[in-house]
Design a protein around this motif. Sequence first.
Motif, PDB file in Angstrom:
ATOM      1  N   UNK A  83      73.213 -49.261  48.605  1.00 45.74           N
ATOM      2  CA  UNK A  83      73.504 -47.834  48.460  1.00 45.74           C
ATOM      3  C   UNK A  83      75.021 -47.636  48.424  1.00 45.74           C
ATOM      4  N   UNK A  84      75.529 -47.131  47.298  1.00 45.11           N
ATOM      5  CA  UNK A  84      76.959 -46.898  47.164  1.00 45.11           C
ATOM      6  C   UNK A  84      77.393 -45.754  48.080  1.00 45.11           C
TER       7      UNK A  84
ATOM      8  N   UNK B 195      87.275 -42.613  45.467  1.00 48.59           N
ATOM      9  CA  UNK B 195      86.210 -42.378  44.500  1.00 48.59           C
ATOM     10  C   UNK B 195      84.885 -42.208  45.230  1.00 48.59           C
ATOM     11  N   UNK B 196      84.026 -41.370  44.679  1.00 43.11           N
ATOM     12  CA  UNK B 196      82.709 -41.121  45.244  1.00 43.11           C
ATOM     13  C   UNK B 196      81.630 -41.439  44.209  1.00 43.11           C
ATOM     14  N   UNK B 197      80.451 -41.863  44.676  1.00 47.02           N
ATOM     15  CA  UNK B 197      79.386 -42.155  43.707  1.00 47.02           C
ATOM     16  C   UNK B 197      78.909 -40.886  43.021  1.00 47.02           C
ATOM     17  N   UNK B 198      78.633 -41.005  41.749  1.00 49.31           N
ATOM     18  CA  UNK B 198      78.094 -39.899  40.978  1.00 49.31           C
ATOM     19  C   UNK B 198      76.837 -40.382  40.267  1.00 49.31           C
TER      20      UNK B 198
ATOM     21  N   UNK C  27      76.022 -48.255  38.634  1.00 50.96           N
ATOM     22  CA  UNK C  27      76.325 -46.962  39.227  1.00 50.96           C
ATOM     23  C   UNK C  27      77.776 -46.593  38.971  1.00 50.96           C
ATOM     24  N   UNK C  28      78.086 -45.294  38.969  1.00 50.47           N
ATOM     25  CA  UNK C  28      79.434 -44.812  38.673  1.00 50.47           C
ATOM     26  C   UNK C  28      80.121 -44.304  39.932  1.00 50.47           C
ATOM     27  N   UNK C  29      81.402 -44.633  40.035  1.00 51.61           N
ATOM     28  CA  UNK C  29      82.267 -44.113  41.095  1.00 51.61           C
ATOM     29  C   UNK C  29      83.352 -43.290  40.420  1.00 51.61           C
TER      30      UNK C  29
ATOM     31  N   UNK D 294      85.022 -51.331  47.461  1.00 48.56           N
ATOM     32  CA  UNK D 294      83.778 -50.561  47.464  1.00 48.56           C
ATOM     33  C   UNK D 294      83.076 -50.720  48.805  1.00 48.56           C
ATOM     34  N   UNK D 295      82.597 -49.611  49.344  1.00 49.23           N
ATOM     35  CA  UNK D 295      81.757 -49.640  50.543  1.00 49.23           C
ATOM     36  C   UNK D 295      80.328 -49.278  50.148  1.00 49.23           C
ATOM     37  N   UNK D 296      79.375 -50.034  50.703  1.00 49.54           N
ATOM     38  CA  UNK D 296      77.967 -49.787  50.392  1.00 49.54           C
ATOM     39  C   UNK D 296      77.119 -50.181  51.597  1.00 49.54           C
TER      40      UNK D 296
END
Length: 353
Positions: free
Chosen positions: A125-126, A142-145, A156-158, A195-197
Amino acid sequence: MMGDDDDDDVVFLDDEEIDDEDWLEEEDLGNAGRPGMLPPRVSRHRLLVTLAALAVFLGGTGAVFTAAYHRHMTDLRIANLLDLAAAASPQIPGLADLGFSTIWHAEVREQVVVPVVNQGPRPVELLGAVLSEPGMISTADLKPTGAKTLRTGEVGDLAGEITVSCAQAATARIAVTGNDPSASAPRQTAPSLRVQARTTSGTVAQATLNPESGQALGGEIQQRICTQQGAFVVGDAQQITHYDRSTHILTFTWSATSRADSPLWYDATLALSEPGHDAAEPCTAETVSPAGQPYIGTLEPGATIRATFEIQMSNCPSGTSPPDTEALFLNLELAIDGTSVLTELNSYPVQLS
């Protein structure tokens, strides 16, 4: 009373017959008197068999526990694994519009979208990311979209907003393309996306990757933005020349208007060819410095710089005239807060005949 015939039926055993019966040995009779006891040879054999069986059991149990532990640790590592990579170059949705802007921005703010792909065996999970690239004013969050949970192979997009310095981009370009062959661009750090997930075990893990390592590379973000914006820090450049044959004075006027959104420091100088070095062009030329030279100062946004130079053509032998064409070279340097944004040398041929 019993009769005499009965006495004849009684059989007496003597001591010798008793000694001949080896199934009633003395040692066995002694052991037989202890409940649960077996003969020594049988007991030793059964003990050895029992110990061997116990060793086999314990060895098998240890192997099972060891295999189970390794399986557990492997499952734990897989559950905590975060294997992400760039799926493509960062996308800049507003990039095309920069080419139509009438203003040159020293610092450009744009939205970026960085696609990443999950290469791990389990979903992740981003949560977010921090982007850092050469030429950026600072790091960008950046945030996931769109989809946040990525299964194996899913992208997935950030997304977020970044600010780049086109003054720094110009400095690097000047260092590489300048006249000094030993000059080189300042050394900069490589692009980085942290990236954190959240993994399937619930652990928040972090992975650092190169956002520019995806397919269809388009160069780093700063380079793409500043190239699209262009290097036209000043526009509407015009030049006017006039040659007075009676005085042999050449007047050269150059003007341009600032397109920058910040004040520009400028330095304009003029150089010219030396016809006196050519036997076919015996005249020499000398720059006459009018008031205001050298042309150094500050150009406000939207203002126009005008530089006028006068060149005296002299030392012409009697009966000769200046050459038909004179080459003028205008060198213009522009800077913002001490950072060079433009250094260019333009050539202007001037008709003198």
